[in-house]
Design an enzyme around this catalytic site. Structure first.
Site, mmCIF file in Angstrom:
data_model
loop_
_atom_site.group_PDB
_atom_site.id
_atom_site.type_symbol
_atom_site.label_atom_id
_atom_site.label_comp_id
_atom_site.label_asym_id
_atom_site.label_seq_id
_atom_site.Cartn_x
_atom_site.Cartn_y
_atom_site.Cartn_z
ATOM 1 N N ASP A 35 0.921 4.510 -7.893
ATOM 2 C CA ASP A 35 2.242 4.495 -7.257
ATOM 3 C C ASP A 35 3.232 3.622 -8.017
ATOM 4 O O ASP A 35 4.332 4.056 -8.374
ATOM 5 C CB ASP A 35 2.136 4.003 -5.815
ATOM 6 C CG ASP A 35 1.480 5.008 -4.894
ATOM 7 O OD1 ASP A 35 1.390 6.188 -5.261
ATOM 8 O OD2 ASP A 35 1.061 4.609 -3.790
ATOM 9 N N ARG A 115 1.726 -10.114 3.088
ATOM 10 C CA ARG A 115 3.008 -9.484 2.782
ATOM 11 C C ARG A 115 4.195 -10.448 2.817
ATOM 12 O O ARG A 115 5.064 -10.392 1.933
ATOM 13 C CB ARG A 115 3.251 -8.297 3.726
ATOM 14 C CG ARG A 115 2.290 -7.139 3.508
ATOM 15 C CD ARG A 115 2.376 -6.613 2.076
ATOM 16 N NE ARG A 115 1.514 -5.452 1.873
ATOM 17 C CZ ARG A 115 0.334 -5.489 1.274
ATOM 18 N NH1 ARG A 115 -0.122 -6.638 0.799
ATOM 19 N NH2 ARG A 115 -0.388 -4.408 1.127
ATOM 20 N N ASP A 144 3.655 -2.320 6.322
ATOM 21 C CA ASP A 144 4.012 -3.192 5.209
ATOM 22 C C ASP A 144 5.482 -3.075 4.830
ATOM 23 O O ASP A 144 6.097 -4.046 4.385
ATOM 24 C CB ASP A 144 3.127 -2.891 4.010
ATOM 25 C CG ASP A 144 1.711 -3.407 4.199
ATOM 26 O OD1 ASP A 144 1.526 -4.310 5.034
ATOM 27 O OD2 ASP A 144 0.794 -2.911 3.521
ATOM 28 N N SER A 200 -7.401 4.649 0.133
ATOM 29 C CA SER A 200 -6.272 3.759 -0.078
ATOM 30 C C SER A 200 -6.746 2.359 0.283
ATOM 31 O O SER A 200 -7.069 2.087 1.446
ATOM 32 C CB SER A 200 -5.093 4.179 0.807
ATOM 33 O OG SER A 200 -4.034 3.245 0.682
#
Length: 424
Positions: A35, A115, A144, A200
């Site tokens: 990504d 995060r 997120d 993932s």
């Protein structure tokens, strides 16, 4: 490079979203995966912008940060910064979660803890590098995006945000095709030409999460290949092991009698727990964006340290402290899960957690066996516990058994009156 007339960007719905015409230098949160590697090239082409990459080490296992940095520069990044934030993450984010016994539903928070730190560092490096925009690789379906964008909007309202994965509508196959077209290296499985990570994955010092494939099928029991951190309990050792965790004022400071720094203590605890199959959570999660999803978590360190801390806290606190704090813990966990790390109430709750930890010192033994972690021993100099008072074999001291009948009569008075009124 795309011509301005052919670019198509989704309409902005929030004030912190970037105006494409004002994007000139972008700080990209870069992992080196498919990504963000595609994003690195795409942003340069679609925005005609320079890109500065930031990679943050929160204790992800098996990463080669020199390779990640080299790949970013190879793909045209103007700069690439690799930051080792493990100590800050452990001390400023994981430790407050331990003191708050932080669980959201059935699982210990861990991505939610990382995060806000990653986004804070993004703000710092964006300012240092002269960037006007921060880019991340979150989708529009996860939490997120909330955690990162809320942090940026709070700490740096002058900076803007772009989220290409959320807006470009490229699926995984389209990303792979884009990478092949533009010469972007991707990891390949033997005999294939595409990046083949089956799940993932998100991981850091405090745990690991897996999504995708059969995990989305609620009728599908976990396949063993998902467990890359924790040994499946069926294959864990046949002999139990007891680990002793020592705390000082709520901080874990020693493992089996050996004093360790917080990062090393967490890592070693995780290794022992993982070996015994401890910390697997198959969880149905209510996301704040409205979705209900299934995640597989592997959190061996948290599965040992949180119960140990909670048990020690119960031992040294009164019934009123324990009952009251439980509600604050739920509120703390929800705020952090929901991306509101910078909400003033979270800091207020931290102040209470810190004060309530003043007497949380002692040692807890946790027995590990085939996926289970059970507290089996406790000792604390500040324990609100007296063996002579608790014993059935003794009496006297601060507790008089002969006072009990009078207490019972008063304690049950209103209940007895109500029962008579409602049943006569």
């Amino acid at each position: 490079m795309s011509d301005d007339s052919t670019r198509s960007f989704p309409p902005r719905t929030a004030s912190y979203e970037a105006d494409p015409a004002e994007v000139h230098r972008v700080l990209l949160l870069y992992s080196g995966g498919l990504d963000t590697s595609v994003m690195l090239k795409w942003i340069q082409d679609e925005y005609s912008a320079e890109v500065v990459c930031l990679t943050v080490n929160l204790g992800q296992p098996g990463e080669d940060y020199a390779v990640i940095e080299g790949k970013a520069l190879q793909l045209g990044a103007a700069e690439c910064h690799v930051v080792d934030a493990r100590e800050e993450f452990a001390r400023e984010y994981v430790l407050p979660a331990i003191k708050a016994n932080a669980l959201y539903g059935d699982y210990p928070l861990f991505t939610a803890l990382g995060r806000p730190l990653i986004a804070k560092l993004a703000v710092d490096y964006a300012r240092k590098s002269g960037c006007d925009t921060i880019a991340h690789g979150c989708t529009g379906k996860g939490n997120d995006q909330v955690r990162i964008e809320a942090t940026v909007a709070t700490l740096a309202p002058e900076l803007k945000v772009i989220a290409p994965v959320r807006s470009w509508q490229m699926g995984r196959e389209e990303e792979i095709a884009y990478a092949n077209e533009h010469g972007i290296p991707i990891k390949s499985a033997p005999g294939t030409g595409s990046e083949s990570a089956p799940y993932s994955i998100d991981d850091n010092l405090w745990g690991r999460s897996s999504e995708g494939r059969w995990i989305e099928d609620l009728d599908h029991a976990p396949d063993e290949d998902v467990f890359q951190l924790v040994t499946p309990p069926e294959r864990a050792p046949d002999e139990a092991e007891v680990v002793e965790i020592e705390f000082e004022r709520g901080v874990p400071v020693a493992l089996d009698g050996q004093r360790l720094g917080l990062v090393e203590l967490i890592e070693r605890t995780a290794e022992i727990g993982a070996r015994h199959g401890v910390g697997i959570v198959d969880h149905i999660e209510d996301r704040i964006v409205g979705l209900k999803v299934r995640d597989i978590y592997e959190v061996p360190a948290a599965a040992i340290l949180l119960p140990a801390h909670r048990e020690l806290e119960r031992l040294v606190s009164t019934i009123h402290q324990n009952q009251f704090k439980a509600g604050l813990e739920r509120q703390w966990a929800y705020l952090v899960y929901a991306g509101l790390w910078w909400e003033p109430l979270r800091a207020d709750l931290d102040a209470y957690m810190e004060h309530s930890s003043e007497h949380v010192s002692g040692t807890v033994g946790v027995k590990l066996f085939k996926g289970h972690a059970r507290v089996v021993t406790r000792s604390a100099p500040g324990a609100v516990y007296d063996a002579s008072l608790a014993s059935f074999a003794q009496s006297g001291g601060l507790f008089s058994q002969t006072a009990s009948p009078g207490f019972i009569e008063l304690w049950s008075l209103q209940s007895r009156m109500a029962w008579r009124l409602h049943n006569e």
